[in-house]
Design an enzyme around this catalytic site. Structure first.
Site, short mmCIF file in Angstrom:
data_model
loop_
_atom_site.label_atom_id
_atom_site.label_comp_id
_atom_site.label_asym_id
_atom_site.label_seq_id
_atom_site.Cartn_x
_atom_site.Cartn_y
_atom_site.Cartn_z
N TRP A 74 0.83 -1.21 0.00
CA TRP A 74 0.00 0.00 0.00
C TRP A 74 0.86 1.25 0.00
CZ3 TRP A 74 -4.27 -1.08 -2.00
CH2 TRP A 74 -4.97 -2.24 -1.68
N ASP A 121 -1.56 6.70 6.25
CA ASP A 121 -2.62 5.79 5.82
C ASP A 121 -2.85 4.83 6.98
OD1 ASP A 121 -4.21 3.82 4.75
OD2 ASP A 121 -2.86 3.30 3.10
N LYS A 129 -12.17 -1.72 6.82
CA LYS A 129 -11.43 -2.63 7.70
C LYS A 129 -11.83 -2.42 9.16
CE LYS A 129 -8.42 -3.13 4.02
NZ LYS A 129 -7.71 -2.30 3.05
C1 LIG Z 1 -7.12 -1.82 2.00
C2 LIG Z 1 -6.08 -0.79 2.09
C3 LIG Z 1 -5.97 0.23 1.14
C4 LIG Z 1 -6.86 0.31 -0.08
O1 LIG Z 1 -8.09 0.82 0.27
P1 LIG Z 1 -9.23 1.12 -0.81
O2 LIG Z 1 -10.27 1.74 0.07
O3 LIG Z 1 -9.62 -0.19 -1.41
O4 LIG Z 1 -8.70 2.06 -1.82
C5 LIG Z 1 -5.00 1.19 1.32
N1 LIG Z 1 -4.16 1.15 2.37
C6 LIG Z 1 -4.22 0.17 3.29
C7 LIG Z 1 -3.27 0.18 4.44
C8 LIG Z 1 -5.19 -0.83 3.18
O5 LIG Z 1 -5.25 -1.79 4.10
#
Ligand SMILES: *Cc1c(COP(=O)(O)O)cnc(C)c1O
Length: 363
Positions: free
Chosen positions: A103, A174, A198
């Site tokens: 990511w 993030d 999540k």
């Molecule tokens: C799942 C995830 C993403 C991607 O998220 P989307 O909402 O599908 O764009 C980005 N960063 C992390 C750390 C993730 O776990």
């Protein structure tokens, strides 16, 4: 709820049963409107109350005050990969990225499309088994911002201590897969973003927590919907927001408060993760954790078995035992148990017992 299975999906992921039941109970008639939350205007008073409460609850849980604003936007964390550099990576500046997994690589890729970037640290050559030491981080001169990924969903690593940097460099994170899993000092971040699917709620809504000064005077050259200022000035109501997602996210935030907040969730999450890591550590090498011990995530537990046949068998038998989502991501292989806030302790106990028994039979 005997027909519910134990859900280890990485995302979208398990939600608290209380939250799903409340949504079910008011699905046809939300707050005496005689309509579903799905059917009312985002400009109506009942929705405005949801939007305001969700923002207030998130700020309260993060211990943030007036100098921060919460935005609910669409496009997932992946759109934030682009919005961050579009808004803050101005010409002649450099954006620093710390790479700890797939990511963060994707976040960097978007920034490269916008401007000049610098990899301040990376553990790619260790197959992202670990988070870098602070001493390994080499910042560029006067970076526009520093970007980190707090929890690496795919590799199962997590910053145990979130880093501090001197100076006034905006720190951006993030936190898609570990936001609200533990208390932390949110005020050291200029911006935090998280796709909800999540740890916060359903897919389709992304939470952005932004320091107010960063949501002003964003470049006028970028499209309206991609400017933080647009969403901040309009309280996330510039266009039609993902109303059902924000509503459900707010129910999750209420649930977190009812659980005693982030400190109690952290205790529970640590205990849940320990149940599984202890089986791995006591298995005499039958289970091999992917992450280095010092970098282990309490949200995503990644591990391998002695061979791929056993890994396939593990997945098949776990499904037969009423569990879902344990197959690992293809870039690591093996198994992954995602045990977000909403995973009950009993779910982890069941997985522990299953793993012990599987090792006894096949070890
Ligand atoms: C799942 C995830 C993403 C991607 O998220 P989307 O909402 O599908 O764009 C980005 N960063 C992390 C750390 C993730 O776990």
């Amino acid at each position: 709820m005997s027909n519910r299975i134990i859900n280890f999906n990485a995302g979208p992921a398990v939600l608290p049963v209380d939250v799903l039941e409340q949504a079910q109970s008011e699905l046809l008639n939300f707050n005496d409107t005689g309509m579903s939350i799905l059917e009312i205007s985002h400009r109506s008073k009942p929705y405005e109350a949801v939007n305001n409460e969700a923002e207030a609850n998130l700020k309260e849980l993060l211990g943030l005050g007036e100098d921060y604003q919460v935005l609910f936007v669409q496009g997932g964390a992946s759109t934030q990969f682009a919005m961050v550099p579009l808004n803050f990576l101005t010409p002649r500046r450099t954006a620093d990225y710390i790479l700890t997994g797939v990511w963060s690589e994707k976040a960097l890729k978007e920034a490269k499309l916008v401007g000049q970037t610098h990899i301040a640290a990376t553990t790619a050559k260790d197959n992202y088994r670990r988070i870098p030491e602070l001493a390994e981080i080499q910042l560029s001169d006067n970076p526009a911002y520093i970007h980190i990924t707090s929890n690496n969903t795919i590799f199962g690593t997590q910053w145990r201590e979130l880093p501090n940097f001197s100076g006034n460099i905006p720190l951006i994170a993030d936190m898609s897969s570990d936001i609200l899993c533990r208390p932390f000092d949110a005020s050291k971040f200029a911006l935090i973003y998280a796709g909800a699917q999540k740890n916060l709620g359903p897919s389709g809504v992304t939470a952005v927590i932004i320091r107010r000064d960063l949501a002003e005077n964003n470049p006028k050259t970028i499209p309206t919907m991609l400017r933080y200022e647009t969403h901040a000035a309009n309280h996330s109501l510039y266009n039609t927001p993902p109303t059902f997602g924000v509503y459900l996210l707010n129910l999750v935030l209420r649930w977190i408060k009812a659980q005693g907040g982030l400190a109690s969730l952290e205790q529970r999450n640590l205990a849940k993760a320990k149940l599984i890591y202890d089986v791995i550590d006591d298995s005499h090498g039958f289970y091999r954790g992917h992450a280095d011990k010092s970098s282990r995530s309490i949200m995503n537990i990644t591990f391998r078995l002695p061979n791929e046949e056993l890994e396939k068998l593990f997945v098949a038998e776990s499904i037969a035992a009423g569990m879902a989502g344990l197959k690992g991501h293809r870039s690591v292989g093996g198994l992954r148990a995602s045990i977000y806030n909403a995973m009950p302790v009993d779910g982890c106990r069941a997985l522990r017992d299953f793993m012990k028994e599987f090792c006894r039979k096949h070890g």
